[in-house]
Design a protein around this motif. Structure first.
Motif, PDB file in Angstrom:
ATOM      1  N   GLU A  95     -22.444 -30.233   1.659  1.00 37.94           N
ATOM      2  CA  GLU A  95     -22.595 -28.634   1.504  1.00 37.94           C
ATOM      3  C   GLU A  95     -23.789 -28.450   0.235  1.00 37.94           C
ATOM      4  OE1 GLU A  95     -21.950 -23.725   3.257  1.00 37.94           O
ATOM      5  OE2 GLU A  95     -20.403 -25.400   2.267  1.00 37.94           O
ATOM      6  N   PHE A  96     -25.120 -27.922   0.495  1.00 37.29           N
ATOM      7  CA  PHE A  96     -25.623 -27.101  -0.629  1.00 37.29           C
ATOM      8  C   PHE A  96     -25.894 -26.031  -0.472  1.00 37.29           C
ATOM      9  CE2 PHE A  96     -29.581 -26.178  -2.839  1.00 37.29           C
ATOM     10  CZ  PHE A  96     -29.854 -26.790  -3.667  1.00 37.29           C
ATOM     11  N   LEU A  97     -25.411 -24.895  -1.537  1.00 37.93           N
ATOM     12  CA  LEU A  97     -25.461 -23.388  -1.229  1.00 37.93           C
ATOM     13  C   LEU A  97     -26.687 -23.533  -2.287  1.00 37.93           C
ATOM     14  CD1 LEU A  97     -22.285 -22.462  -1.178  1.00 37.93           C
ATOM     15  CD2 LEU A  97     -23.545 -23.003   0.741  1.00 37.93           C
ATOM     16  N   ASP A  98     -27.968 -22.451  -2.298  1.00 38.58           N
ATOM     17  CA  ASP A  98     -29.441 -22.919  -3.108  1.00 38.58           C
ATOM     18  C   ASP A  98     -28.339 -22.057  -4.197  1.00 38.58           C
ATOM     19  OD1 ASP A  98     -32.115 -22.647  -4.008  1.00 38.58           O
ATOM     20  OD2 ASP A  98     -32.197 -20.723  -2.801  1.00 38.58           O
ATOM     21  N   TRP A  99     -28.746 -23.165  -5.386  1.00 40.12           N
ATOM     22  CA  TRP A  99     -28.504 -22.652  -7.077  1.00 40.12           C
ATOM     23  C   TRP A  99     -29.149 -21.424  -7.311  1.00 40.12           C
ATOM     24  CZ3 TRP A  99     -28.084 -28.181  -8.742  1.00 40.12           C
ATOM     25  CH2 TRP A  99     -27.244 -28.736  -8.198  1.00 40.12           C
ATOM     26  N   PHE A 100     -30.167 -21.315  -6.867  1.00 40.18           N
ATOM     27  CA  PHE A 100     -31.445 -20.643  -7.462  1.00 40.18           C
ATOM     28  C   PHE A 100     -30.559 -19.188  -6.931  1.00 40.18           C
ATOM     29  CE2 PHE A 100     -34.093 -23.756  -8.224  1.00 40.18           C
ATOM     30  CZ  PHE A 100     -34.324 -23.328  -9.378  1.00 40.18           C
ATOM     31  N   ASP A 101     -30.254 -18.982  -6.145  1.00 37.60           N
ATOM     32  CA  ASP A 101     -29.224 -17.446  -5.046  1.00 37.60           C
ATOM     33  C   ASP A 101     -27.811 -17.469  -6.240  1.00 37.60           C
ATOM     34  OD1 ASP A 101     -27.925 -15.259  -4.120  1.00 37.60           O
ATOM     35  OD2 ASP A 101     -27.739 -16.099  -2.548  1.00 37.60           O
ATOM     36  N   THR A 102     -27.931 -16.612  -7.072  1.00 33.93           N
ATOM     37  CA  THR A 102     -26.438 -17.130  -8.076  1.00 33.93           C
ATOM     38  C   THR A 102     -25.157 -16.089  -7.647  1.00 33.93           C
ATOM     39  OG1 THR A 102     -27.642 -14.472  -9.234  1.00 33.93           O
ATOM     40  CG2 THR A 102     -28.418 -16.332 -10.151  1.00 33.93           C
ATOM     41  N   GLU A 103     -25.437 -16.004  -6.320  1.00 31.62           N
ATOM     42  CA  GLU A 103     -24.242 -15.229  -5.989  1.00 31.62           C
ATOM     43  C   GLU A 103     -23.818 -15.657  -5.065  1.00 31.62           C
ATOM     44  OE1 GLU A 103     -22.987 -11.732  -6.171  1.00 31.62           O
ATOM     45  OE2 GLU A 103     -24.782 -11.284  -7.210  1.00 31.62           O
ATOM     46  N   ASN A 104     -24.284 -17.273  -4.957  1.00 34.61           N
ATOM     47  CA  ASN A 104     -23.507 -18.783  -4.241  1.00 34.61           C
ATOM     48  C   ASN A 104     -22.600 -19.040  -5.598  1.00 34.61           C
ATOM     49  OD1 ASN A 104     -24.970 -18.639  -1.672  1.00 34.61           O
ATOM     50  ND2 ASN A 104     -26.527 -19.904  -2.886  1.00 34.61           N
ATOM     51  N   GLN A 105     -22.538 -18.908  -6.586  1.00 33.86           N
ATOM     52  CA  GLN A 105     -21.476 -19.103  -7.593  1.00 33.86           C
ATOM     53  C   GLN A 105     -19.971 -18.741  -7.228  1.00 33.86           C
ATOM     54  OE1 GLN A 105     -22.175 -17.609 -11.739  1.00 33.86           O
ATOM     55  NE2 GLN A 105     -23.316 -16.104 -10.855  1.00 33.86           N
ATOM     56  N   PHE A 106     -20.233 -17.815  -6.167  1.00 33.32           N
ATOM     57  CA  PHE A 106     -18.873 -16.993  -6.179  1.00 33.32           C
ATOM     58  C   PHE A 106     -18.425 -17.685  -4.661  1.00 33.32           C
ATOM     59  CE2 PHE A 106     -21.151 -14.198  -8.683  1.00 33.32           C
ATOM     60  CZ  PHE A 106     -20.537 -14.114 -10.150  1.00 33.32           C
ATOM     61  N   VAL A 107     -18.828 -18.356  -4.237  1.00 33.62           N
ATOM     62  CA  VAL A 107     -19.063 -18.782  -2.526  1.00 33.62           C
ATOM     63  C   VAL A 107     -18.595 -20.368  -2.998  1.00 33.62           C
ATOM     64  CG1 VAL A 107     -19.938 -19.366  -0.613  1.00 33.62           C
ATOM     65  CG2 VAL A 107     -20.552 -17.478  -1.789  1.00 33.62           C
ATOM     66  N   LYS A 108     -17.821 -21.106  -1.893  1.00 33.64           N
ATOM     67  CA  LYS A 108     -17.017 -21.858  -2.455  1.00 33.64           C
ATOM     68  C   LYS A 108     -17.297 -22.308  -1.241  1.00 33.64           C
ATOM     69  CE  LYS A 108     -12.534 -24.916  -1.707  1.00 33.64           C
ATOM     70  NZ  LYS A 108     -10.810 -24.374  -2.333  1.00 33.64           N
ATOM     71  N   ARG A 109     -17.776 -23.741  -1.329  1.00 37.35           N
ATOM     72  CA  ARG A 109     -18.646 -24.628  -0.632  1.00 37.35           C
ATOM     73  C   ARG A 109     -17.330 -25.227   0.348  1.00 37.35           C
ATOM     74  NH1 ARG A 109     -21.831 -29.166  -3.598  1.00 37.35           N
ATOM     75  NH2 ARG A 109     -20.199 -30.145  -4.482  1.00 37.35           N
ATOM     76  N   GLU A 110     -17.829 -25.738   1.888  1.00 34.58           N
ATOM     77  CA  GLU A 110     -16.957 -26.103   3.042  1.00 34.58           C
ATOM     78  C   GLU A 110     -16.945 -26.877   3.043  1.00 34.58           C
ATOM     79  OE1 GLU A 110     -16.672 -25.936   7.985  1.00 34.58           O
ATOM     80  OE2 GLU A 110     -18.271 -24.802   6.959  1.00 34.58           O
ATOM     81  N   MET A 111     -15.229 -27.857   2.937  1.00 37.64           N
ATOM     82  CA  MET A 111     -14.960 -29.113   2.926  1.00 37.64           C
ATOM     83  C   MET A 111     -14.406 -29.454   4.242  1.00 37.64           C
ATOM     84  SD  MET A 111     -14.908 -29.140  -0.583  1.00 37.64           S
ATOM     85  CE  MET A 111     -14.254 -30.570  -0.811  1.00 37.64           C
ATOM     86  N   GLN A 112     -14.227 -30.775   3.813  1.00 34.87           N
ATOM     87  CA  GLN A 112     -14.429 -31.394   5.708  1.00 34.87           C
ATOM     88  C   GLN A 112     -13.769 -32.382   5.286  1.00 34.87           C
ATOM     89  OE1 GLN A 112     -16.445 -31.051   8.279  1.00 34.87           O
ATOM     90  NE2 GLN A 112     -17.562 -30.017   6.687  1.00 34.87           N
ATOM     91  N   LYS A 113     -12.560 -32.676   6.301  1.00 32.31           N
ATOM     92  CA  LYS A 113     -11.432 -33.433   5.753  1.00 32.31           C
ATOM     93  C   LYS A 113     -12.430 -34.933   6.277  1.00 32.31           C
ATOM     94  CE  LYS A 113      -6.801 -34.424   8.109  1.00 32.31           C
ATOM     95  NZ  LYS A 113      -6.088 -34.058   9.620  1.00 32.31           N
ATOM     96  N   GLU A 114     -11.287 -35.121   4.768  1.00 34.37           N
ATOM     97  CA  GLU A 114     -11.406 -37.433   5.082  1.00 34.37           C
ATOM     98  C   GLU A 114     -10.866 -37.871   6.884  1.00 34.37           C
ATOM     99  OE1 GLU A 114     -13.227 -40.480   4.666  1.00 34.37           O
ATOM    100  OE2 GLU A 114     -13.817 -39.616   3.274  1.00 34.37           O
ATOM    101  N   ALA A 115     -11.703 -38.388   7.071  1.00 30.86           N
ATOM    102  CA  ALA A 115     -11.819 -39.461   8.703  1.00 30.86           C
ATOM    103  C   ALA A 115     -11.628 -41.028   8.799  1.00 30.86           C
ATOM    104  CB  ALA A 115     -12.639 -39.051  10.002  1.00 30.86           C
ATOM    105  N   HIS A 116     -12.019 -41.065   7.207  1.00 25.85           N
ATOM    106  CA  HIS A 116     -11.808 -42.166   7.430  1.00 25.85           C
ATOM    107  C   HIS A 116     -11.168 -43.001   6.269  1.00 25.85           C
ATOM    108  CE1 HIS A 116     -15.563 -42.000   9.750  1.00 25.85           C
ATOM    109  NE2 HIS A 116     -16.098 -40.875   8.542  1.00 25.85           N
TER     110      HIS A 116
END
Length: 344
Positions: A176-197
């Motif tokens: 997941e890419f959260l826009d780096w130019f939006d400084t508020e995103n530094q406080f938002v954890k990226r959504e993780m996916q469960k490893e399926a393979h």
């Protein structure tokens, strides 16, 4: 291969911009500062090379200044390790300004990935080990908290010498890419996916040991024909590792690049192949099919060990791979072990 000393608390790490000058953009201040703070929290002293915060335009116009930073950091006795800010797409333009004697005579920990693959091949050409691992603006500046998986593999490689080190699959991942130019995103954890393979051992039955060499497949064509690209015989016994970037090569281009490696006889020379998780798992099944088509069917190399879906490169979290050091692939036990350290 020449190795650097291990990284200890109090040692100095230099952050460097050898590719895109993104760190010099005002909106990116918070990211390099976050990376600096985190590295300092681990007990290291962090400095910036003279041109690390120059603008995108300046660093594009002056590849010689980027190379000058690298040569200077290597020769600076107060600097113990070098970590790249980020990748890009034109590190190859530094090649005319690289003094390989400087690289050879001042072996230091060098860390980065993506376009920094080209820097790694420069180090390899000079006979110096390096680490395909985390960048300042990405992994060390991860939103909210750095991934333990990434941090632990990095620290195990640069500050310890406890081998063998088993490469285990991460239990979760994200692209997941959260826009780096939006400084508020530094406080938002990226959504993780469960490893399926997990790690997929696509073929091979034996246990092999070989020296790691590789990087981002997208960069390989830029190096071919230059002095830093190994001749076919120089791949003898190596374990090639490769991954793809955020450009997300379509299956046709992925296949074409594999055929280019095959035409050089590289697959006939290497002892094993490690392949990273495709970013976002785009073309996940298609890449697997292409690997077997080119290596097994077209090259007739049905016994060459191929391990797919490792966590390195353009995903999170990631392991660190020591280029120039030996790795063991045990196909029967389905294990990949780092058995040689990049530090002394």
């Amino acid at each position: 291969m020449l190795k650097s000393k291990k990284l200890s608390q109090g040692d100095t790490i230099a952050l460097i911009s050898l590719s895109a000058g993104l760190a010099g953009e005002t909106q990116m201040d918070y990211r390099w500062k976050r990376a600096k703070e985190r590295l300092e929290s681990f007990g290291y002293h962090v400095v910036l090379t003279p041109n690390a915060l120059q603008s995108l335009e300046y660093l594009y116009d002056h590849p010689e200044k980027r190379a000058e930073d690298l040569m200077g950091a290597l020769q600076d006795q107060n600097i113990d390790a070098i970590i790249c800010m980020i990748g890009g797409n034109d590190t190859i333009r530094l090649l005319p300004y690289i003094d390989f004697e400087v690289v050879r005579n001042h072996p230091k920990l060098f860390v980065g990935y993506s376009d920094s693959t080209i820097n790694h091949f420069m180090f390899h050409h000079a006979g110096v080990c390096s680490i395909y691992g985390p960048c300042a603006l990405i992994e060390f500046a991860e939103n909210v908290k750095m991934h333990d998986y990434t941090l632990n593999y990095f620290l195990d490689l640069v500050s310890k010498n406890e081998l063998p080190l088993s490469i285990e699959s991460s239990l979760e991942w994200t692209s997941e890419f959260l826009d780096w130019f939006d400084t508020e995103n530094q406080f938002v954890k990226r959504e993780m996916q469960k490893e399926a393979h997990g790690h997929e051992f696509l073929q091979g039955k034996q246990t092999i040991i070989g020296q790691l060499l590789g990087g981002c497949l997208d960069t390989f064509p830029m190096m071919m024909g230059t002095e830093i690209w190994p001749q076919a015989k120089e791949w003898q016994g190596k374990v090639l590792f490769l991954e793809t970037s955020e450009m997300q090569l379509d299956t046709e281009m992925f296949t074409i690049l594999l055929r280019g490696l095959a035409a050089q006889g590289i697959f006939n020379q290497i002892s094993g192949l490690l392949v990273g998780k495709p970013m976002g798992e785009i073309y996940y099944q298609e890449y697997k099919k292409a690997l077997l088509q080119v290596i097994n069917k077209e090259c007739g190399l049905s016994d060459l060990p191929i391990v797919y879906n490792l966590n390195f490169g353009h995903n999170a979290p990631i392991i660190s791979l020591p280029i120039g050091c030996q790795v063991e692939i045990n196909c029967s036990d389905q294990k990949v072990l780092l058995i040689e350290s990049p530090i002394v």
